[in-house]
Design a protein around this motif. Sequence first.
Motif, PDB file in Angstrom:
ATOM      1  N   UNK A  62      -7.385 -18.778  37.445  1.00 17.82           N
ATOM      2  CA  UNK A  62      -7.351 -20.343  37.181  1.00 17.82           C
ATOM      3  C   UNK A  62      -6.184 -20.290  36.244  1.00 17.82           C
ATOM      4  N   UNK A  63      -5.269 -21.719  36.051  1.00 24.31           N
ATOM      5  CA  UNK A  63      -4.161 -21.440  35.492  1.00 24.31           C
ATOM      6  C   UNK A  63      -4.473 -21.529  33.860  1.00 24.31           C
ATOM      7  N   UNK A  64      -3.287 -21.320  33.484  1.00 22.07           N
ATOM      8  CA  UNK A  64      -3.516 -21.208  31.890  1.00 22.07           C
ATOM      9  C   UNK A  64      -3.784 -22.454  31.287  1.00 22.07           C
ATOM     10  N   UNK A  65      -4.556 -22.401  30.305  1.00 23.20           N
ATOM     11  CA  UNK A  65      -4.651 -23.660  29.442  1.00 23.20           C
ATOM     12  C   UNK A  65      -5.125 -23.295  27.933  1.00 23.20           C
ATOM     13  N   UNK A  66      -4.585 -23.895  27.137  1.00 25.88           N
ATOM     14  CA  UNK A  66      -4.842 -23.599  25.577  1.00 25.88           C
ATOM     15  C   UNK A  66      -4.468 -21.894  25.434  1.00 25.88           C
ATOM     16  N   UNK A  67      -3.341 -21.379  26.297  1.00 32.18           N
ATOM     17  CA  UNK A  67      -3.060 -20.187  25.859  1.00 32.18           C
ATOM     18  C   UNK A  67      -3.718 -18.935  26.686  1.00 32.18           C
ATOM     19  N   UNK A  68      -4.796 -19.377  27.383  1.00 37.41           N
ATOM     20  CA  UNK A  68      -5.395 -18.473  27.943  1.00 37.41           C
ATOM     21  C   UNK A  68      -5.701 -18.881  29.445  1.00 37.41           C
ATOM     22  N   UNK A  69      -5.821 -17.677  30.273  1.00 34.47           N
ATOM     23  CA  UNK A  69      -6.085 -17.998  31.860  1.00 34.47           C
ATOM     24  C   UNK A  69      -7.239 -16.951  32.188  1.00 34.47           C
ATOM     25  N   UNK A  70      -8.171 -17.749  32.824  1.00 34.48           N
ATOM     26  CA  UNK A  70      -9.624 -17.115  33.526  1.00 34.48           C
ATOM     27  C   UNK A  70      -9.009 -16.127  34.771  1.00 34.48           C
ATOM     28  N   UNK A  71      -9.312 -14.862  34.775  1.00 31.47           N
ATOM     29  CA  UNK A  71      -8.988 -14.170  35.859  1.00 31.47           C
ATOM     30  C   UNK A  71     -10.118 -13.257  36.053  1.00 31.47           C
ATOM     31  N   UNK A  72     -10.027 -12.704  37.538  1.00 35.00           N
ATOM     32  CA  UNK A  72     -11.170 -11.730  38.011  1.00 35.00           C
ATOM     33  C   UNK A  72     -10.736 -10.429  38.593  1.00 35.00           C
TER      34      UNK A  72
END
Length: 361
Positions: free
Chosen positions: A206-216
């Motif tokens: 998922x895109x970076x938001x608030x400095x973090x990105x969700x990844x799997x």
Amino acid sequence: MKLTLKLLLFVCSFLLIAGCTSDKKADAYAVVKIGDRAGYINKSGKIIINSQFDDANLFSEGFAAVSIGGEPGSIKGSFINGKWGFIDEKGSYVINPQFNYASSFADGLAAVNIGGKWGFIDKKGNVVIAPQFDYANSFREGLAAVSVGKEKYGFINKAGTFVIKPQFGYVESFSEGLAQVFVDKKWGFIDKTGNVVIAPQFDYTNPFKEGLAAVSIGGKRHIKDGVLFGTKWGFIDKKGNYVIKPQFDYACSFKDDVAVVSVGYIGAKFGFIDKKGTYIINPQFDNAYFFADGLAIVNIGGKWGFIDKAGAVVIKPQFDYANSFNEGLASVAKNGKWGFIDKRGIYIINPTFDDAGSFIK
């Protein structure tokens, strides 16, 4: 609103972007449908622009993309082969319907499809980047994702010049200076010069938001259809370091320091975590969206309601469908009719519509 993984990926990205849309106008408008025709209402429920369009987008930068003249599609209430144009907030055409498709204006330009190819127009309807692409997304952070040929995606600037040449299997728009790119069946991230800053290694991102990105990671591909299963989601920083280790069966991007996550596949339960990965609301819901205006949509037993940030149910699950709160109201549906409620769960606009989106100002 029973969502597949692909839809969840889209929703988690799109709603976060849509929630940030802001136009300088006196009132907020929502798209509604009466029968199979789309129009616009204000927060008083007054019809501002009559339901007359096959389809209609939200207002962006003072204009809204709308379509007319289409033929009924295979999905009830949908239309195909219509022509798209743009209206102002009075409902008057500022750019006549002429395009095969049109995206909303962003950074002063709109992506349009002419004869099967995508280009960009300005707010006077002038073609400023000739239709030449097989795909084009809206400009974001000064660049637009486009493709030429099969699985050749890159980025152009507002002059139509490639600043990142077409080379990726797929891309997403830039967010916080980085864009997701797909290479050899793995996702990674590039910067605005095209340099790979986080190597392609993830099953999904998922895109970076608030400095973090969700990844799997860790998924295994189904032999028959190639679909990944068993992938685990965590969160990385912009250096690619894990801040929250992969442990969830799905994760949305952070919004206001809170992210929606799920555990389990069949009979998955959704909850909410903070940026340390600690549950602030334990997984207990059949589905959930992020918080907006202080409340989050949750699904319990097939019905949608709303909770506060303490996890308390403030509007009991009773709706067949629901959208997030925006501008103090949320669109909800019961028995096939949509209306708008306030944060007490009281109807402010009675359920009389056949479809309704969120209010956006």
